[in-house]
Design a protein around this motif. Sequence first.
Motif, PDB file in Angstrom:
ATOM      1  N   ILE A  33       7.229  31.218  -0.925  1.00 30.63           N
ATOM      2  CA  ILE A  33       7.079  30.990   0.517  1.00 30.63           C
ATOM      3  C   ILE A  33       5.647  30.610   0.836  1.00 30.63           C
ATOM      4  N   ARG A  37       4.344  27.185   2.587  1.00 32.59           N
ATOM      5  CA  ARG A  37       3.516  27.243   3.803  1.00 32.59           C
ATOM      6  C   ARG A  37       2.230  26.445   3.612  1.00 32.59           C
ATOM      7  N   ALA A  93       6.974  28.388  10.581  1.00 32.88           N
ATOM      8  CA  ALA A  93       8.223  29.025  10.182  1.00 32.88           C
ATOM      9  C   ALA A  93       8.062  29.712   8.818  1.00 32.88           C
ATOM     10  N   GLU A  94       7.400  29.049   7.895  1.00 29.24           N
ATOM     11  CA  GLU A  94       7.156  29.651   6.579  1.00 29.24           C
ATOM     12  C   GLU A  94       6.229  30.856   6.700  1.00 29.24           C
ATOM     13  N   THR A  96       6.017  32.832   9.276  1.00 32.05           N
ATOM     14  CA  THR A  96       6.826  33.918   9.835  1.00 32.05           C
ATOM     15  C   THR A  96       7.681  34.561   8.752  1.00 32.05           C
ATOM     16  N   ARG A  97       8.268  33.737   7.875  1.00 29.24           N
ATOM     17  CA  ARG A  97       9.057  34.257   6.761  1.00 29.24           C
ATOM     18  C   ARG A  97       8.191  35.106   5.827  1.00 29.24           C
ATOM     19  N   LEU A  98       6.994  34.623   5.561  1.00 27.65           N
ATOM     20  CA  LEU A  98       6.088  35.338   4.666  1.00 27.65           C
ATOM     21  C   LEU A  98       5.692  36.686   5.254  1.00 27.65           C
ATOM     22  N   ALA A 100       7.280  38.445   7.475  1.00 24.98           N
ATOM     23  CA  ALA A 100       8.439  39.333   7.509  1.00 24.98           C
ATOM     24  C   ALA A 100       8.704  39.945   6.134  1.00 24.98           C
ATOM     25  N   LEU A 101       8.564  39.156   5.089  1.00 30.13           N
ATOM     26  CA  LEU A 101       8.784  39.669   3.735  1.00 30.13           C
ATOM     27  C   LEU A 101       7.715  40.684   3.359  1.00 30.13           C
TER      28      LEU A 101
END
Length: 430
Positions: A33, A37, A93-94, A96-98, A100-101
Amino acid sequence: MHDIKAIRENPAAFDAALSRRGGDGVSGAVLAIDAARREKITAAEAAQAEQNKASKEVGAAKARGDEDEFQRLRALVADKKAEVARLKDEAQAEDTRLTALLAEIPNLPYDDVPDGADEDDNVEVTRWGTPREFDFAPKEHFEIAGVIPGMDFETAAKISGSRFVLLQGAVARVHRALAQFMLDTHVTENGLTETNSPVLVRDEAMYGTDKLPKFGEDSYQTTEGAWLVPTSEVPLTYSVAGDVLDEAALPIRLTAHTLCFRSEAGSAGRDTSGMLRQHQFEKVEMVSITHPDASDDEQKRMLRCAEDLLERLGVPYRTVVLCTGDMGFGARRTYDIEAWLPGQDTYREISSVSTTGDFQARRMNARFRPAEGGKPEFVHTLNGSGLAVGRCLIAVLENGQQADGSVTLPEVLHPYLGGKAQITAEGVLA
């Protein structure tokens, strides 16, 4: 929150440390991710440079009357502008994914934390006091004759449901005296600053102190979105969120006596008798904000502050260091103090003293400015119970019980009780 740079530099070490807590290797997913990003960010920067270059050339084409080139460049500027916007959105978006993980990954244990799967693998480090030998079968706190009139579970259930208690009379006063004794000791002798903190907090405070998103189901949320604190660790620690502190201001040592609220999700059937595990309880909390180099010593200091309270109360205890499988989500090292409860014939947790390193500080962006200059660095945060008031009440009542149903109270509490030294078998202070 973990440092993405540290994961990039040594993903194998990160996975190895996480595996000590029973976690799977996640560095591959994290770095995939992160790479996506960074690729989007790089592409956006390149597209922005092309847009800027074309924008400068538009005027020149117009000035020399080259209409075709002018139109081509105008179209290119518009295309690049749209491309930059798209790439930035994709990078966000990436990101945000990072985030969250990373928010779901527990803190890494220090090297000196013992490996283990659960509480059976915790390691005792010290023991104080000798459990009293009774010439009768000791009772649990809620069975003691002098306590029964002041500890009403049925009325509390009528008012609020299960796992609540209504304290009255002598028992309520001893409960209050314990909290006052703890606060006074921390403030006058241990150098902590007394704080009256809110018990309703925002999402950001829960997230910054690692209670969200992992443990949302264990806490209570109002219809307006605020959270009832599971412990005053949350408001005390989050009080420095977003700050850049002067190094000279460290350490910051705070204490607060508050109500605490926990839904106890997943604990059905555990410790349901008496007031050992309640939805609402009181705790005197200790929080320290320190320089990274001082955090290990600060944890030892906080541990002694909590242990000393039990020694003054004459309650035998043992201290254990939690193994990797029993530590809390945000902790790097935790010591539990377990008080002797003769009614249960065992030691039970009465305080946890944890250091989180910079885990919470990264989540809430709490930093300090080094005295010698340079970039701000993340502080270290520590928290500990000093002590859980209700569990301390249980320990005092059970250890002080007498054969006739009365309770002899610790001498250190007498000044807080108007000189009274016991709860009689009828439930009256005398």
